[in-house]
Write a protein that holds these residues in place. Structure first.
Motif, PDB file in Angstrom:
ATOM      1  N   GLY A  88       1.716  32.387  17.973  1.00  0.00           N
ATOM      2  CA  GLY A  88       0.763  31.655  18.361  1.00  0.00           C
ATOM      3  C   GLY A  88       0.927  30.404  17.532  1.00  0.00           C
ATOM      4  N   ILE A  89       1.196  29.347  17.455  1.00  0.00           N
ATOM      5  CA  ILE A  89       0.653  28.054  16.671  1.00  0.00           C
ATOM      6  C   ILE A  89       0.050  27.112  16.775  1.00  0.00           C
ATOM      7  CG2 ILE A  89       2.525  26.466  15.117  1.00  0.00           C
ATOM      8  CD1 ILE A  89       4.262  28.399  14.912  1.00  0.00           C
ATOM      9  N   GLY A  90      -1.135  26.272  16.588  1.00  0.00           N
ATOM     10  CA  GLY A  90      -1.934  25.089  16.992  1.00  0.00           C
ATOM     11  C   GLY A  90      -2.826  25.193  16.240  1.00  0.00           C
ATOM     12  N   PRO A  91      -4.738  24.047  16.575  1.00  0.00           N
ATOM     13  CA  PRO A  91      -5.237  24.251  15.595  1.00  0.00           C
ATOM     14  C   PRO A  91      -6.217  24.907  15.901  1.00  0.00           C
ATOM     15  CG  PRO A  91      -5.256  22.978  17.523  1.00  0.00           C
ATOM     16  CD  PRO A  91      -4.292  23.070  16.990  1.00  0.00           C
ATOM     17  N   ALA A  92      -7.378  24.741  15.157  1.00  0.00           N
ATOM     18  CA  ALA A  92      -7.986  25.785  14.800  1.00  0.00           C
ATOM     19  C   ALA A  92      -9.163  25.781  16.462  1.00  0.00           C
ATOM     20  CB  ALA A  92      -9.529  25.806  13.555  1.00  0.00           C
ATOM     21  N   GLY A  93      -9.903  27.390  16.523  1.00  0.00           N
ATOM     22  CA  GLY A  93     -10.705  27.330  18.169  1.00  0.00           C
ATOM     23  C   GLY A  93      -9.912  27.381  19.364  1.00  0.00           C
ATOM     24  N   THR A  94      -8.275  27.527  19.022  1.00  0.00           N
ATOM     25  CA  THR A  94      -7.479  27.605  20.400  1.00  0.00           C
ATOM     26  C   THR A  94      -7.578  28.969  20.997  1.00  0.00           C
ATOM     27  OG1 THR A  94      -5.948  27.333  18.657  1.00  0.00           O
ATOM     28  CG2 THR A  94      -6.110  25.574  20.480  1.00  0.00           C
ATOM     29  N   GLY A  95      -8.522  29.954  19.315  1.00  0.00           N
ATOM     30  CA  GLY A  95      -8.272  31.331  20.307  1.00  0.00           C
ATOM     31  C   GLY A  95      -7.416  31.878  20.463  1.00  0.00           C
ATOM     32  N   LYS A  96      -5.996  31.664  19.105  1.00  0.00           N
ATOM     33  CA  LYS A  96      -4.856  32.425  18.358  1.00  0.00           C
ATOM     34  C   LYS A  96      -5.018  33.978  18.364  1.00  0.00           C
ATOM     35  CE  LYS A  96      -3.857  29.553  15.222  1.00  0.00           C
ATOM     36  NZ  LYS A  96      -4.469  28.596  15.759  1.00  0.00           N
ATOM     37  N   THR A  97      -6.316  33.630  17.282  1.00  0.00           N
ATOM     38  CA  THR A  97      -6.310  34.830  16.507  1.00  0.00           C
ATOM     39  C   THR A  97      -7.096  36.542  17.325  1.00  0.00           C
ATOM     40  OG1 THR A  97      -6.458  34.334  14.271  1.00  0.00           O
ATOM     41  CG2 THR A  97      -6.684  36.253  14.190  1.00  0.00           C
ATOM     42  N   TYR A  98      -8.115  35.741  17.999  1.00  0.00           N
ATOM     43  CA  TYR A  98      -9.223  36.363  19.137  1.00  0.00           C
ATOM     44  C   TYR A  98      -8.532  36.659  20.355  1.00  0.00           C
ATOM     45  CZ  TYR A  98     -14.162  37.114  21.234  1.00  0.00           C
ATOM     46  OH  TYR A  98     -14.933  37.527  21.477  1.00  0.00           O
ATOM     47  N   LEU A  99      -7.365  36.045  20.626  1.00  0.00           N
ATOM     48  CA  LEU A  99      -6.493  36.518  22.105  1.00  0.00           C
ATOM     49  C   LEU A  99      -5.661  37.594  21.721  1.00  0.00           C
ATOM     50  CD1 LEU A  99      -6.314  33.952  24.783  1.00  0.00           C
ATOM     51  CD2 LEU A  99      -7.504  35.603  24.296  1.00  0.00           C
ATOM     52  N   ALA A 100      -5.139  37.650  20.714  1.00  0.00           N
ATOM     53  CA  ALA A 100      -4.651  38.424  19.801  1.00  0.00           C
ATOM     54  C   ALA A 100      -4.951  39.877  19.639  1.00  0.00           C
ATOM     55  CB  ALA A 100      -3.808  37.649  18.468  1.00  0.00           C
ATOM     56  N   MET A 101      -6.331  39.703  19.224  1.00  0.00           N
ATOM     57  CA  MET A 101      -6.757  40.916  18.527  1.00  0.00           C
ATOM     58  C   MET A 101      -6.989  41.630  19.398  1.00  0.00           C
ATOM     59  SD  MET A 101      -8.391  42.735  16.502  1.00  0.00           S
ATOM     60  CE  MET A 101      -9.741  41.293  15.407  1.00  0.00           C
ATOM     61  N   ALA A 102      -7.540  41.288  20.913  1.00  0.00           N
ATOM     62  CA  ALA A 102      -7.634  41.304  22.466  1.00  0.00           C
ATOM     63  C   ALA A 102      -7.209  41.907  23.256  1.00  0.00           C
ATOM     64  CB  ALA A 102      -8.632  40.656  23.685  1.00  0.00           C
TER      65      ALA A 102
END
Length: 345
Positions: free
Chosen positions: A132-146
């Protein structure tokens, strides 16, 4: 001229239906060329019959999300409007609810809120390795955690492993007081924040104590084989090429991993190549590996964050890529190309 009124049980329900943003009503009106007015718990649509029907479909999809327990955001409203305008036959609201993660009596479910996020969650369900590559705030880490917690609760994996490289963002933390655990905690804090946002503190602590959830620096992964685990590598732009290869070869039977990173925030020392950059260059055509690139429109933080990032991108573009590449080299940073296809743009 045809007029139709949609009535809801309370003004509060209507506010949540449009993402608590009156601008959503203006967006719907302008997108379909109709007049949209609202007061209390009703919305009046005035215009051509086919345009009213399209706007009504937007409200119907948003209502299904709300009544299923999902939170509507302004970004989600835009996503549904764009889909109805294209007349593709797809229903983003249905896809969003099918990708619902977690949720309980005390916690709202985690939903993909943009087209890029929907593609990201779908990729995590279909592929063993997802970038998942992109700017801050796009939910990359949060959605991966979920997604990882979802797999853990469904017993599709036995543990969730969260890791990131211990690289300072321009600040030296080596002289901080405390033992090794206390020194590395600041690097891992964002992962703890996301975890405690999704779980009750007692449940999170219990899972960590049992070893079902492990949070550790990337250096701790060396020499291990991670079986039946969901592994998240955060801030991957700050891995070296050796670290990235080491991490990707830790995967054992039944394992899945997600690698997240923002190429614009590389903090490596001079002349050190980013492992994320090399992975993008070498793994595009590898079976089982998928890249999802986020655009500024996928940002789900405060709207001002999206505007800030777009302003920086526009400014850097005007000044020329060559100048910025030279600046990165002078500062010891390494630029990273985006995947070939940007989802969500």
């Amino acid at each position: 001229m045809p007029v139709e009124t949609l009535t809801y049980e309370t003004p509060q329900f209507l506010q949540k239906l449009i993402g608590n943003d009156l601008g959503s009503l203006r967006l719907i009106g302008e997108s379909f060329g109709i007049t949209v007015t609202s007061r209390e718990g009703w919305v009046r649509l005035e215009g051509e019959a086919d345009k009213i029907a399209a706007a009504r479909e937007v409200f119907a999809q948003l209502e299904r999300v709300r009544r299923s327990g999902g939170e509507v955001s302004a970004g989600m409203v835009r996503l549904v409007v764009e889909s109805v305008q294209r007349e593709t036959g797809e229903a983003p609201a249905e896809a969003i609810m099918q990708l619902k993660l977690l949720g309980s009596g005390k916690r709202s479910p985690v939903l993909a809120k943009t087209r890029g996020q929907i593609a990201y969650v779908q990729a995590m369900r279909e592929c063993e390795v997802v970038f998942g590559i992109g700017p801050a705030g796009t939910g990359k880490t949060y959605l991966a955690m979920a997604q990882g917690l979802h797999y853990l609760k469904e017993k599709l994996v036995q543990r969730l492993v969260l890791t990131r490289p211990a690289v300072e963002a321009g600040e030296a933390l080596g002289f901080l007081p405390g033992d090794l655990k206390e020194k590395i905690f600041p690097y891992l804090r964002p992962l703890y924040d996301a975890l405690y946002d999704m779980l009750e503190p007692e449940e999170a602590e219990r899972l960590i104590e049992r070893g079902s959830i492990e949070i550790a620096p990337l250096a701790y992964m060396r020499g291990r084989t991670l079986k039946n685990a969901f592994i998240i590598l955060d801030e991957a732009q700050n891995t070296t090429t050796e670290q990235m290869l080491m991490f990707l070869t830790r995967l054992g039977e039944g394992a899945r991993c997600v690698v997240t990173g923002d190429p614009s925030q590389i903090d490596l020392r001079r002349h050190v190549k980013s492992g994320l950059k090399e992975a993008v260059e070498l793994l595009q055509d590898v079976e089982g590996v998928k890249f999802v690139a986020f655009a500024p429109k996928d940002i789900v933080r405060l709207p001002v964050v999206q505007r800030i990032i777009e302003a920086y991108q526009a400014g850097r573009s005007r000044q020329g890529e060559t100048k910025w590449h030279k600046k990165d080299e002078a500062e010891g940073k390494d630029s990273c190309p985006s995947p070939d296809v940007v989802i969500g743009s």
